[in-house]
Design an enzyme around this catalytic site. Structure first.
Site, PDB file in Angstrom:
ATOM      1  N   ASP A 228     -18.586   2.038  15.698  1.00  0.00           N
ATOM      2  CA  ASP A 228     -17.244   1.614  16.048  1.00  0.00           C
ATOM      3  C   ASP A 228     -17.009   0.285  15.315  1.00  0.00           C
ATOM      4  O   ASP A 228     -17.951  -0.346  14.817  1.00  0.00           O
ATOM      5  CB  ASP A 228     -17.077   1.468  17.572  1.00  0.00           C
ATOM      6  CG  ASP A 228     -15.599   1.505  17.970  1.00  0.00           C
ATOM      7  OD1 ASP A 228     -14.738   1.270  17.099  1.00  0.00           O
ATOM      8  OD2 ASP A 228     -15.296   1.752  19.156  1.00  0.00           O
TER       9      ASP A 228
HETATM   10  C1  BGC Z   1     -11.789   1.614  18.555  1.00  0.00           C
HETATM   11  C2  BGC Z   1     -11.989   2.919  17.813  1.00  0.00           C
HETATM   12  C3  BGC Z   1     -11.136   2.920  16.565  1.00  0.00           C
HETATM   13  C4  BGC Z   1     -11.503   1.718  15.717  1.00  0.00           C
HETATM   14  C5  BGC Z   1     -10.715   1.616  14.425  1.00  0.00           C
HETATM   15  C6  BGC Z   1     -11.988   0.414  17.663  1.00  0.00           C
HETATM   16  O1  BGC Z   1     -11.625  -0.753  18.311  1.00  0.00           O
HETATM   17  O2  BGC Z   1     -12.677   1.548  19.642  1.00  0.00           O
HETATM   18  O3  BGC Z   1     -11.678   4.008  18.635  1.00  0.00           O
HETATM   19  O4  BGC Z   1     -11.290   4.116  15.862  1.00  0.00           O
HETATM   20  O5  BGC Z   1     -11.264   0.541  16.469  1.00  0.00           O
HETATM   21  O6  BGC Z   1      -9.404   1.284  14.667  1.00  0.00           O
END
Ligand code: BGC
Length: 757
Positions: A228
């Site tokens: 993530d």
């Molecule tokens: C989220 C993800 C997301 C990523 C990119 C993170 O903060 O938890 O689900 O895909 O950001 O935007």
């Protein structure tokens, strides 16, 4: 691309760099070896392709279709629909030059308070897993990869980047992993995103047990594991643990750490090669899909924009849940309902999605108010009912009551504003904003034909007014065409068929995670174990307001007798189940046939029953279909951590098939014959009961100590006997004043050693 050849020619520095992003939304290309970049974008409900590669600005993305949120898609219980939405998002990804969509989010809804519940499918892993598999297949058929996220146990937003989830092995295997496992097995996702949180003390992106042992080895996942965004804390540990790609990037310092670790021998280069190989494999897939990532369009094609708005409308309508409909108040037939009081700001300024990374810049937004001008209603009077924060004061309520009193029916659209529900934080409670309950009661007091429509990403408490109104629809956060979809259901042009994917409790305190949420001192203990959601309510006998799986229709379905392939099978065999379903009402409609398995015996404590299969069938009025399911051994098994295996107890299981969990229409009992026997290793610490219950143990016990020891010690008194049976074997020398020697105990243990499996 010849992956072996490329791998052989990459320098160590290039390999390390390939394992972190090039900016926020891409892997780095390596031009000299013709390795293309892999472009990726959020997200699960529509594409969020930033106009510039700027991670910080969530608002300035290119327009794309805002589909219903994941919570809605799952509420449709419709795998074909999920696949079509997956395909449509992938088509827009192609238009916008994107290879991988960062979704779907498939974490289990453990608590209604989780700020991201709108982004997740269900409290049940079978439902979440099947919807996810369909979405992934739908997307990947179009040559666009999908990403299952967030692996694993990211079930709340509280301290999401650090919280340590303390979860036992059985709960992990039965509740939190199977949705991922099902989707991996059925749809082969290109990517999986590791979560921010820790699991049993280790960050999810640095977790060898989760990433290497379970995901890659046991399940055979062949895609890439990315972090993530900023979830990597120790890149070398993450690389060793099975993480392939750190996002975002570039992460020069971490790349250098990887190079240093390889050079100094701390990290074998073969391990890094494995990580790189997966990135190259996905890069190759991306290359083969022929997407022009260098020349994306500024928005999806006109054809996609038009078709996908219609699909978003169909999907939203398909997922609306009719919670209650006394006296057939709904549908409000346009020909017979002259004047409607349309109450609630959300009817005019719709809330269509949740906050955070999944936020889509919709191509257009249809409000309920706008949609009410379409199907022929003649007099619709709109009043806001509450302010921007969702609060309804006396002034708002007076206006609403006046409008309701002058109408033939009132439609009150209530719900949660953006500020209450988002990625990044959890809700504080499950209440509607101040005064909305009073608003509903006041309107219902003047207008018997009051319909409440709830707009929220997760459940809200409705106890204060549920009995005051005849009809309630839960519309979720339904995407850009939600307004039209709501009117489709209200007018009856669509027959509602959504079902709850999470239990709607009477009080927050009744929900399964209540005592173990949000966590303390950096840890959250999943103390309810496998008893999540309906598993908890049913085991405890706590009646919720509406159960998981609940939802009504404007028509009636009749179930004929269920047929099973056999009423007694070996655990290695599968079981076919068929049931005829007929639409006996006057309207076309769709039924969600739900199949639960209830074990009649269990060595470990099990939920009274669990969903194992479901099917949505569309039937014209009078239409009939034969619905077929195949159950395999996993559908009867539980995970026993003491054997590290899935186990089926020999015995009877009830297969329940129905329209709703409290409306089971068919029950069939089948006998499952276990073909494997599991023996637990016996030690001197096992109570005498275990020794005497076990065949080998009893024989050894009888031979060495004598079969009548417990009788002798207890003097034949049964309560005393129970007491002695609880005492571990190693206490016998003390109990007998040395008559049984310590060596005898050692001998006994040796006699049974090695026989366990
Ligand atoms: C989220 C993800 C997301 C990523 C990119 C993170 O903060 O938890 O689900 O895909 O950001 O935007």
């Amino acid at each position: 691309m010849n992956i072996d050849d490329v791998l052989g020619r990459l320098t160590l520095e290039e390999k390390a760099a390939l394992c972190s992003g090039d900016g926020a939304w891409s892997t780095p290309p390596i031009d000299r070896l013709s390795v293309p970049r892999i472009r990726m974008n959020d997200g699960p409900h529509g594409l969020r392709a930033p106009k510039d590669d700027d991670v910080a600005d969530l608002r300035s993305s290119k327009p794309s279709t805002c589909f219903p949120t994941a919570a809605c898609i799952a509420a449709s219980w419709d795998v074909e629909l999920a696949a079509r939405v997956g395909s449509a998002i992938a088509d827009e990804a192609r238009d916008l030059g994107c290879n991988i969509v960062l979704g779907p989010g498939i974490n289990i809804k453990r608590t209604p308070l989780c700020g991201r519940n709108f982004e997740y499918y269900a409290e049940d892993p079978v439902l979440a897993g099947d919807i996810a598999a369909a979405f992934v297949s739908g997307a990947q058929e179009r040559g666009v990869g999908a990403t299952l996220k967030h692996f694993a146990c990211n079930n709340s937003e509280f301290e999401r980047m650090t919280i340590d989830v303390r979860v036992d092995e059985r709960t992990l295997r039965e509740i939190y992993l199977p949705a991922f496992e099902r989707a991996v097995a059925r749809s082969g996702p290109w990517a999986i995103m590791g979560a921010y949180n820790r699991v049993n003390g280790v960050f999810a992106c640095e977790h060898p047990y989760l990433l290497l042992q379970i995901l890659k080895d046991e399940w055979g996942f062949d895609g890439l594991v990315m972090s993530d965004w900023t979830a990597v804390n120790d890149r070398v540990a993450a690389t060793a643990a099975g993480l392939d790609l750190e996002m975002p990037g570039p992460s020069n310092a971490n790349d250098a750490r990887v190079v240093e670790a390889v050079t100094s021998g701390k990290l074998p280069e073969t391990v890094l090669d494995e990580r790189v190989r997966r990135i190259l494999t996905v890069a190759e897939r991306a290359e083969q899909s022929g997407i022009d990532t260098d020349n994306p369009l500024s928005q999806p094609t006109d054809e996609h924009i038009a078709a996908h708005h219609m699909l978003a409308r169909e999907a939203a309508a398909d997922s609306i849940i009719l919670l209650k409909n006394n006296d057939g108040v709904l549908p409000l037939d346009p020909d017979r309902t002259e004047r409607i009081a349309l109450i609630g700001r959300f009817a005019d300024t719709p809330r269509i999605q949740g906050g955070g990374s999944s936020k889509v810049n919709a191509t257009r937004i249809e409000s309920v108010r706008e949609a009410f001008t379409q199907p022929g209603y003649r007099g619709v009077e709109y009043v806001p009912g509450y302010d921007e924060s969702g609060a309804a004061d006396a002034h708002h309520i007076d206006g609403a009551v006046r409008a309701a009193a002058n109408a033939d029916a009132a439609v009150v659209v209530v719900g949660l504003p953006d500020a209450i529900e988002s990625e990044g934080f959890d809700r504080e409670n499950i209440e509607l904003p101040n005064g909305q309950g009073d608003l509903i009661r006041a309107v219902a007091d003047k207008q018997p034909n009051t319909v409440v429509v709830i707009v929220a990403g997760s459940v809200v408490r409705i106890e204060d007014w549920v009995d005051a109104v005849p009809s309630i629809c839960f519309a979720g956060l339904g995407g850009q065409a939600a307004g039209a979809a709501i009117v489709d259901v209200i007018s009856g042009s669509v027959n509602p068929s959504g079902r709850l994917t999470e239990t709607l409790p009477k009080r927050l305190e009744d929900s399964s995670a209540w005592l173990n949420y949000p966590g303390e001192n950096g840890e959250v203990r999943y103390g309810e174990g496998v008893f999540v959601g309906y598993r908890y309510h049913e085991a405890k006998g706590i009646e919720p307001r509406y159960r998981f799986g609940h939802g009504l229709s404007y028509t009636e379905f009749e179930y004929g007798p269920a047929n099973v392939s056999s009423d007694s099978i070996l655990e290695t065999e599968s079981l076919s189940v068929t049931v005829p379903v007929t639409n006996v009402g006057e309207r076309d409609g769709a039924e969600v046939v739900q199949l639960y398995v209830a074990p009649k015996q269990a060595r470990l404590k099990r939920p009274p029953r669990e969903l194992k299969a479901f099917r949505k069938v569309r039937l014209a009025a009078g239409g009939r279909d034969e619905v077929a399911f195949v159950l395999s051994n996993r559908d009867f098994a539980y995970y026993d951590p003491s054997f590290a295996d899935w186990i089926i107890d020999d015995g009877e299981y009830e297969v329940q098939i129905g329209s709703r969990p409290d409306d089971i229409r068919q029950r069939v009992t089948v006998h499952i014959q276990a073909t494997r026997t599991f023996r637990r290793e016996l030690s001197a610490w096992n109570p005498m009961r275990d020794w005497l219950d076990d065949e080998l143990g009893r024989q050894a016990f009888d031979a060495v100590i004598g079969s009548d020891l417990v009788d002798r010690l207890s003097g034949g008194v049964s309560a005393e006997r129970e007491k002695f049976l609880n005492i571990p074997l190693r206490k016998v020398p003390q109990l007998t004043g040395g008559a049984v020697a310590e060596e005898a105990i050692d001998r006994l243990v040796e006699m049974v050693a090695g026989d366990a499996q």
